[in-house]
Scaffold this active site. Structure first.
Site, PDB file in Angstrom:
ATOM      1  N   GLU A  12       1.325  -0.540  -5.055  1.00 41.43           N
ATOM      2  CA  GLU A  12       0.433   0.563  -5.416  1.00 41.43           C
ATOM      3  C   GLU A  12       1.334   1.789  -5.518  1.00 41.43           C
ATOM      4  O   GLU A  12       1.864   2.251  -4.511  1.00 41.43           O
ATOM      5  CB  GLU A  12      -0.628   0.783  -4.353  1.00 41.43           C
ATOM      6  CG  GLU A  12      -1.586   1.882  -4.751  1.00 41.43           C
ATOM      7  CD  GLU A  12      -2.178   2.641  -3.576  1.00 41.43           C
ATOM      8  OE1 GLU A  12      -3.211   3.278  -3.762  1.00 41.43           O
ATOM      9  OE2 GLU A  12      -1.594   2.637  -2.487  1.00 41.43           O
ATOM     10  N   ASP A  41       0.839  -1.202   0.000  1.00 41.50           N
ATOM     11  CA  ASP A  41       0.000   0.000   0.000  1.00 41.50           C
ATOM     12  C   ASP A  41       0.875   1.254   0.000  1.00 41.50           C
ATOM     13  O   ASP A  41       1.881   1.316   0.707  1.00 41.50           O
ATOM     14  CB  ASP A  41      -0.865  -0.020   1.268  1.00 41.50           C
ATOM     15  CG  ASP A  41      -1.808   1.162   1.363  1.00 41.50           C
ATOM     16  OD1 ASP A  41      -2.723   1.250   0.539  1.00 41.50           O
ATOM     17  OD2 ASP A  41      -1.629   1.992   2.270  1.00 41.50           O
TER      18      ASP A  41
HETATM   19  C1  GLC Z   1      -3.969   3.351  -0.518  1.00 43.12           C
HETATM   20  C2  GLC Z   1      -5.284   2.629  -0.362  1.00 43.12           C
HETATM   21  C3  GLC Z   1      -6.294   3.623   0.100  1.00 43.12           C
HETATM   22  C4  GLC Z   1      -5.858   4.182   1.421  1.00 43.12           C
HETATM   23  C5  GLC Z   1      -4.452   4.759   1.349  1.00 43.12           C
HETATM   24  C6  GLC Z   1      -3.886   5.002   2.703  1.00 43.12           C
HETATM   25  O1  GLC Z   1      -4.020   4.340  -1.472  1.00 43.12           O
HETATM   26  O2  GLC Z   1      -5.633   2.003  -1.563  1.00 43.12           O
HETATM   27  O3  GLC Z   1      -7.576   3.076   0.179  1.00 43.12           O
HETATM   28  O4  GLC Z   1      -6.737   5.205   1.811  1.00 43.12           O
HETATM   29  O5  GLC Z   1      -3.564   3.873   0.717  1.00 43.12           O
HETATM   30  O6  GLC Z   1      -3.539   3.805   3.342  1.00 43.12           O
END
Ligand code: GLC
Length: 547
Positions: A268, A207
């Site tokens: 991500e 993440d």
């Molecule tokens: C990522 C997740 C999102 C979350 C953020 C903070 O972007 O996909 O849903 O709010 O991280 O952890």
């Protein structure tokens, strides 16, 4: 199909947004037993793996991305025993499972953060986070950094003697950033990564990967007052995509490589362009990464082709496969996005909510599914896209839970509209998501009665049937064949994937003749290969067998 190549090079991974997938215990919130009970549906859909959003204990200030214990399961979602049972059952039906690791920050309720608050300035407990004195005698934040959910990235702590230091949170104030320069942090997460790999998960989604390093000294970013997060355009930003972040991934890759079974790390990472993205998947770092340039692209042949070419060109030198994604729990559902005039995605719920033609959006979304599933590499599907679900844009304000809503001063509604619980069956809410009579945590539109799994299951023209057939053909026909473009005009995307599959997507306003292009296998609008006819209508796609 070449069985010697790691599975993740071509996998279709289905994102399970756990809170909204299936409620097994009747509290209105999705959970692990609910997911487990629906594994036959996912196996039947034909995906290869599941990415499951966080199930860890959490106060839910950000839907579970605010974690108090990275090794456990929140009682609302189940138990570790439920997770073990999920993994066992998933593996039995041929599905791999990827967990979501939130390592940039903890919850403000995490034992470490509580200890840091109690221990005070200068303590080793505070060195695991970013505590700094404010400017202007302490009254102004230490620098100009901003939060992804709006507003400043700093919150001031009030101690026994009054206001004192500030702490950094690139997301909500309930999500204090960890300092990845701290050996404590590094070692703790080594153990966390091992604990999930030891349990038998097949992969880890990282993440907010680009957030996990900051430029030493925490210099100003130069953000204009009132600026909002724009990480896909940032260059040399001091709190995003900082080069030291790659040390973390190398460290994890060394851990993962000691395990059998081709375990996957996927990041991500919303960064500035494919070259920066390719750095996350160098041979000693993560295996794959989400491709947000594709998700953000408008419904425009030139723009999409530029993203495809740019992605493939940037990843080839590092040997990593591409991934393609159209929707997630953070973005406007693409049925709605493709129905808007501009059709490009906004980030993290900061959408302008321009009017959407849902019929047109669905038509394009179905064509986009055939495009996505024909591209080389892997793909990520977001739960409900196989049902053609639109964004729910009329949730009542008092139902909204995404921190974006409060943080933006009620100007951005946030991401709840793509997180509405799935409709499985029946004529009225909760549509089989939860036992009858239970209120789902977000209200479902009554109009979803026609979009349930049950309603679409046996209908050959349904979006669900289209996805099933596309996934079946993809398994049968595709492996790692390269993409070769065909020229059918500037507003048509046409390409071959080896000798077995030709994909044609018509983004123009006129029909595209199909004569001589091959035998139709599947089309995004017509039912059955024979019904494709001799021309492809605007905003539709077809798969053909060339030759
Ligand atoms: C990522 C997740 C999102 C979350 C953020 C903070 O972007 O996909 O849903 O709010 O991280 O952890």
């Amino acid at each position: 199909m070449d069985h010697r190549r790691p599975w993740w090079r071509t996998a279709v991974v289905y994102e399970v947004y756990l809170r909204s997938f299936a409620d097994g215990n009747g509290d209105g919130l999705g959970d692990v037993p609910g997911l487990r009970s629906r594994l036959p549906y996912l196996a039947g859909l034909g995906v290869d793996a599941l990415w499951v959003t966080p199930w860890y204990p959490s106060p839910m200030a950000d839907g579970g991305y605010d974690v108090t214990d990275h090794r456990d399961v929140d009682p609302r979602f189940g138990t570790l025993a439920d997770v073990d049972a999920l993994l066992a059952d998933a593996h039995t039906v041929g599905l791999r499972v990827v967990v979501d690791l939130v390592a940039n920050h903890t919850s403000a309720e995490h034992a470490w953060f509580r200890a840091a608050l109690a221990a005070g300035p200068g303590s080793p407990e505070r060195s695991r986070y970013f505590f700094r004195d404010g400017r202007a005698g302490g009254n102004d934040p230490p620098n100009d950094w901003i939060s992804a959910f709006g507003g400043p990235a700093w919150t001031r702590v009030t101690g026994p003697g009054g206001p004192e230091q500030w702490y950094l949170h690139l997301f909500a104030p309930e999500q204090p950033d960890l300092d990845w320069g701290s050996p404590d942090v590094q070692e703790e997460f080594d153990g966390i990564v091992r604990s999930w790999l030891d349990r038998g998960v097949d992969g880890i989604r990282v993440d907010a990967a680009p957030a996990m390093a900051k430029v030493p000294g925490l210099p100003d970013a130069g953000h204009a007052p009132g600026a909002s997060f724009a990480s896909s355009t940032w260059v040399d930003n001091p709190h995003w995509d900082v080069d030291e972040v790659h040390e973390v991934f190398r460290r994890w890759r060394r851990i993962g490589d000691a395990y059998d079974g081709d375990r996957l790390f996927v990041s991500e990472a919303v960064v500035n362009g494919p070259e920066r993205l390719a750095r996350y998947v160098r041979p000693d770092e993560l295996h794959t990464t989400f491709n947000f340039d594709y998700l953000k692209a408008p419904w425009d042949a030139r723009a999409l082709r530029a993203v495809v070419d740019g992605t493939l060109a940037a990843l080839a030198p590092v040997g990593a496969p591409a991934t393609w994604v159209l929707s997630s729990h953070d973005e406007t559902r693409h049925v709605t996005r493709f129905g808007r005039a501009h059709s490009a995605a906004a980030v993290m719920g900061f959408d302008d909510a321009a009017p959407a033609d849902i019929g047109l959006g669905l038509r394009r979304a179905r064509a986009a599914a055939l495009l996505t599933l024909a591209l080389p590499g892997g793909a990520y599907l977001y739960q409900g896209e196989e049902l053609g679900l639109p964004e729910v844009e009329d949730l009542p304000a008092d139902a909204l839970q995404d921190p974006t809503w409060e943080r933006s001063g009620h100007t951005a509604r946030g991401r709840d509209g793509c997180r509405v619980p799935l409709p499985w069956s029946g004529q009225r809410p909760p549509f089989g998501f939860a036992p009858a009579g239970v209120r789902p945590w977000l209200p479902q539109p009554a109009s979803w009665a026609s979009l349930t799994v049950e309603a679409q299951d046996a209908d050959p023209s349904s979006t669900l049937s289209l996805y099933r057939e596309a996934l079946r053909l993809r398994r049968e026909l595709l492996s790692e064949e390269p993409l070769t473009w065909l020229d059918l005009g500037a507003d048509v995307l046409a390409f071959d994937r080896g000798p077995a599959l030709r994909c044609v997507v018509n983004l123009s306003a006129a029909p595209v003749p199909l004569a001589g292009l091959g035998r139709p296998l599947l089309a995004s609008e017509a039912v059955g290969a024979e019904a494709v006819g001799d021309a492809l209508a605007p905003d539709t796609a077809a798969w053909l067998a060339p030759g």
